[in-house]
Design an enzyme around this catalytic site. Structure first.
Site, PDB file in Angstrom:
ATOM      1  N   ARG A 150       0.846  -1.199   0.000  1.00 59.30           N
ATOM      2  CA  ARG A 150       0.000   0.000   0.000  1.00 59.30           C
ATOM      3  C   ARG A 150       0.883   1.252   0.000  1.00 59.30           C
ATOM      4  O   ARG A 150       0.755   2.081  -0.886  1.00 59.30           O
ATOM      5  CB  ARG A 150      -1.008   0.005   1.153  1.00 59.30           C
ATOM      6  CG  ARG A 150      -2.077   1.078   0.941  1.00 59.30           C
ATOM      7  CD  ARG A 150      -3.172   1.038   1.984  1.00 59.30           C
ATOM      8  NE  ARG A 150      -2.626   1.363   3.282  1.00 59.30           N
ATOM      9  CZ  ARG A 150      -2.710   0.588   4.369  1.00 59.30           C
ATOM     10  NH1 ARG A 150      -3.350  -0.536   4.335  1.00 59.30           N
ATOM     11  NH2 ARG A 150      -2.172   0.973   5.512  1.00 59.30           N
ATOM     12  N   TYR A 159     -12.020  20.994 -14.402  1.00 58.08           N
ATOM     13  CA  TYR A 159     -12.575  19.654 -14.623  1.00 58.08           C
ATOM     14  C   TYR A 159     -13.847  19.511 -13.787  1.00 58.08           C
ATOM     15  O   TYR A 159     -13.813  19.676 -12.566  1.00 58.08           O
ATOM     16  CB  TYR A 159     -11.529  18.594 -14.272  1.00 58.08           C
ATOM     17  CG  TYR A 159     -12.093  17.205 -14.360  1.00 58.08           C
ATOM     18  CD1 TYR A 159     -12.671  16.760 -15.538  1.00 58.08           C
ATOM     19  CD2 TYR A 159     -12.100  16.364 -13.256  1.00 58.08           C
ATOM     20  CE1 TYR A 159     -13.224  15.491 -15.615  1.00 58.08           C
ATOM     21  CE2 TYR A 159     -12.643  15.096 -13.334  1.00 58.08           C
ATOM     22  CZ  TYR A 159     -13.213  14.676 -14.519  1.00 58.08           C
ATOM     23  OH  TYR A 159     -13.779  13.434 -14.592  1.00 58.08           O
ATOM     24  N   ASP A 176      -3.255  21.855 -11.632  1.00 61.88           N
ATOM     25  CA  ASP A 176      -3.645  20.678 -12.425  1.00 61.88           C
ATOM     26  C   ASP A 176      -3.087  20.910 -13.830  1.00 61.88           C
ATOM     27  O   ASP A 176      -3.588  21.736 -14.589  1.00 61.88           O
ATOM     28  CB  ASP A 176      -5.171  20.534 -12.438  1.00 61.88           C
ATOM     29  CG  ASP A 176      -5.641  19.342 -13.285  1.00 61.88           C
ATOM     30  OD1 ASP A 176      -4.855  18.828 -14.088  1.00 61.88           O
ATOM     31  OD2 ASP A 176      -6.821  18.954 -13.140  1.00 61.88           O
ATOM     32  N   LYS A 182      -4.606  10.468 -18.622  1.00 61.18           N
ATOM     33  CA  LYS A 182      -4.608  11.186 -19.911  1.00 61.18           C
ATOM     34  C   LYS A 182      -3.232  11.058 -20.589  1.00 61.18           C
ATOM     35  O   LYS A 182      -2.801   9.969 -20.880  1.00 61.18           O
ATOM     36  CB  LYS A 182      -5.017  12.638 -19.685  1.00 61.18           C
ATOM     37  CG  LYS A 182      -6.184  12.824 -18.716  1.00 61.18           C
ATOM     38  CD  LYS A 182      -7.452  12.139 -19.160  1.00 61.18           C
ATOM     39  CE  LYS A 182      -8.532  12.323 -18.096  1.00 61.18           C
ATOM     40  NZ  LYS A 182      -9.692  11.481 -18.279  1.00 61.18           N
TER      41      LYS A 182
HETATM   42  N1  PLP Z   1      -8.158  16.881 -14.222  1.00 69.75           N
HETATM   43  C1  PLP Z   1      -8.475  16.985 -15.522  1.00 69.75           C
HETATM   44  C2  PLP Z   1      -8.039  18.202 -16.282  1.00 69.75           C
HETATM   45  C3  PLP Z   1      -9.212  15.979 -16.151  1.00 69.75           C
HETATM   46  O1  PLP Z   1      -9.531  16.097 -17.458  1.00 69.75           O
HETATM   47  C4  PLP Z   1      -9.614  14.847 -15.395  1.00 69.75           C
HETATM   48  C5  PLP Z   1     -10.408  13.760 -16.019  1.00 69.75           C
HETATM   49  O2  PLP Z   1     -10.926  13.898 -17.112  1.00 69.75           O
HETATM   50  C6  PLP Z   1      -9.266  14.780 -14.043  1.00 69.75           C
HETATM   51  C7  PLP Z   1      -8.532  15.817 -13.491  1.00 69.75           C
HETATM   52  C8  PLP Z   1      -9.683  13.591 -13.193  1.00 69.75           C
HETATM   53  O3  PLP Z   1      -8.872  12.505 -13.505  1.00 69.75           O
HETATM   54  P1  PLP Z   1      -9.323  10.952 -13.366  1.00 69.75           P
HETATM   55  O4  PLP Z   1     -10.419  10.723 -14.357  1.00 69.75           O
HETATM   56  O5  PLP Z   1      -8.054  10.224 -13.650  1.00 69.75           O
HETATM   57  O6  PLP Z   1      -9.793  10.776 -11.969  1.00 69.75           O
END
Ligand code: PLP
Length: 379
Positions: free
Chosen positions: A52, A104, A177, A202
């Site tokens: 973990r 997001y 992010d 992504k």
């Molecule tokens: N941040 C961005 C810019 C995203 O596009 C996404 C998902 O589409 C996330 C965070 C969340 O990521 P996850 O789907 O891997 O949880």
């Protein structure tokens, strides 16, 4: 002699140039073991106890990303959402946080729902507007400013260096992010951010076959220790198979992102001149409001994501998506295959996304095929 292994392209291609010490394998081994042998004196001389908190397969992907982002350490999480949640759950109830209005959508929903009930005071502002960010900061009470740049799915660009100065002046940390920019195009820590987050689902993995998230810190401090507790005791860890696929994906990050950025720019320029299109949202276009900032902040391209607004409205945009063939109708982004998505119908009530908008994730196909498919669908 100049160091021949320290350039980011080389570090990524060879995941830190590590050859397996036990076998000489060029491709690293995968360690599925959840548990590791304890020494006779009850120590763990080989450094690993239980999967973990630790696994050698996590370490390779994490250390590669630390090098690419220029940070002190990286943690891998079960998803991008788990990584983002950890950055907020490491704060205290009552803390004030400033977040973007365009971000997001699932993280916005979590912040305004769960995190607010949990005790955070969440203030959404237009982070592309420096004066609005400055006005929202409450010195001593604001503990975290969150940015997403470019921000999904309108691709607005926020000034990381300027907002780092504002946040630090108010006693807050800055977390970015950087899922869409990737370390190929922007390194937020070098611009003053304290933490950089990715949905590794992504571009970092890049093959639409892993759900994962990452946080990379500029320094190993008390806040990082709290984040480690959220991960280690909260338990939202990545698995070794996913971590192995992630290090495999990181090897091709640079050529993928550069190719995708070049194709996205070519498509954005053509789409802007198409009579069926009302607006193209892409930081690489001169007409885009954040273009000058994007030129300063992003190196070597503007990313593989763009959005289009169809002139005849929502129904017409849905018909365009239905007629596409090379572009697949699916959510997510950053994979080798091109995807199209009608965002408003996914994001639901409260979304700032116009109803006539289609989000395009540009893959690695021939740009001529992607363009021909768009032209056929737009009519
Ligand atoms: N941040 C961005 C810019 C995203 O596009 C996404 C998902 O589409 C996330 C965070 C969340 O990521 P996850 O789907 O891997 O949880």
């Amino acid at each position: 002699m100049a160091d021949r292994t320290s350039r980011p392209e080389t570090l990524a291609a060879q995941t830190l140039a590590k050859v397996d010490a036990a076998t000489g394998a060029i491709i690293p081994p995968l360690h599925p073991s959840t548990t590791y042998e304890r020494d006779v004196d009850l120590g763990y001389g080989r450094g690993i106890c239980y999967s973990r908190p630790d696994n050698p397969t996590y370490a390779l992907a994490a250390d590669t990303l630390t090098a690419l982002e220029g940070g002190a350490a990286t943690l891998l999480f079960a998803s991008g959402m788990a990584a983002a949640n950890a950055a907020f759950l490491a704060l205290d109830p009552g803390d004030h946080v400033v977040v973007p209005t365009v971000m997001y959508w699932a993280l916005r929903a979590w912040l305004l729902g769960f995190a607010t009930r949990w005790g955070l005071v969440v203030e959404p502002v237009d982070t592309a507007d420096l004066a609005a960010v400055e006005a929202a900061l409450k010195p001593g009470r604001t503990k975290l400013v969150w940015l997403e740049s470019p921000a999904n799915p309108l691709w607005s660009v926020s000034d990381i260096a300027a907002i780092a100065t504002l946040a630090h002046g108010a006693g807050a940390r800055l977390v970015v992010d950087s899922t869409v920019a990737t370390p190929v195009l922007t390194r937020p820590l070098s611009l003053g951010a304290d933490l950089v987050m990715h949905s590794a689902t992504k571009y970092l993995n890049g093959h639409s076959d892993v759900v994962a998230g990452t946080l990379t810190t500029a320094r190993d401090d008390d806040y990082w220790a709290r984040i480690k507790t959220v991960l280690g005791q909260g338990g939202g860890v990545i698995g070794p198979f996913e971590a192995w696929l992630l290090q495999r994906g990181l090897r091709t990050l640079f050529p993928r992102v550069r190719w995708q950025s070049a194709s996205a720019l070519a498509l954005a320029e053509k789409l802007e001149a198409h009579p069926a299109i009302a607006e193209v949202l892409y930081p690489g276009l001169r007409s885009f409001p954040g273009h000058d900032l994007a030129r300063r902040q992003m190196q070597g391209g503007f990313g593989g994501m763009l959005s289009i607004r169809v002139k005849d409205g929502e129904d017409a945009s849905i018909r365009v998506a239905a007629k596409l063939n090379v572009w697949k109708r699916a959510t997510s982004l950053g994979g080798v295959e091109s995807l199209v998505e009608h965002r408003a119908s996914i994001e639901g009530a409260g979304s700032p996304v116009p109803r006539d908008l289609l989000r395009l994730s540009v893959g690695l196909e021939a740009v001529e095929d992607l363009w021909a498919d768009l032209v056929a669908a737009l009519g």
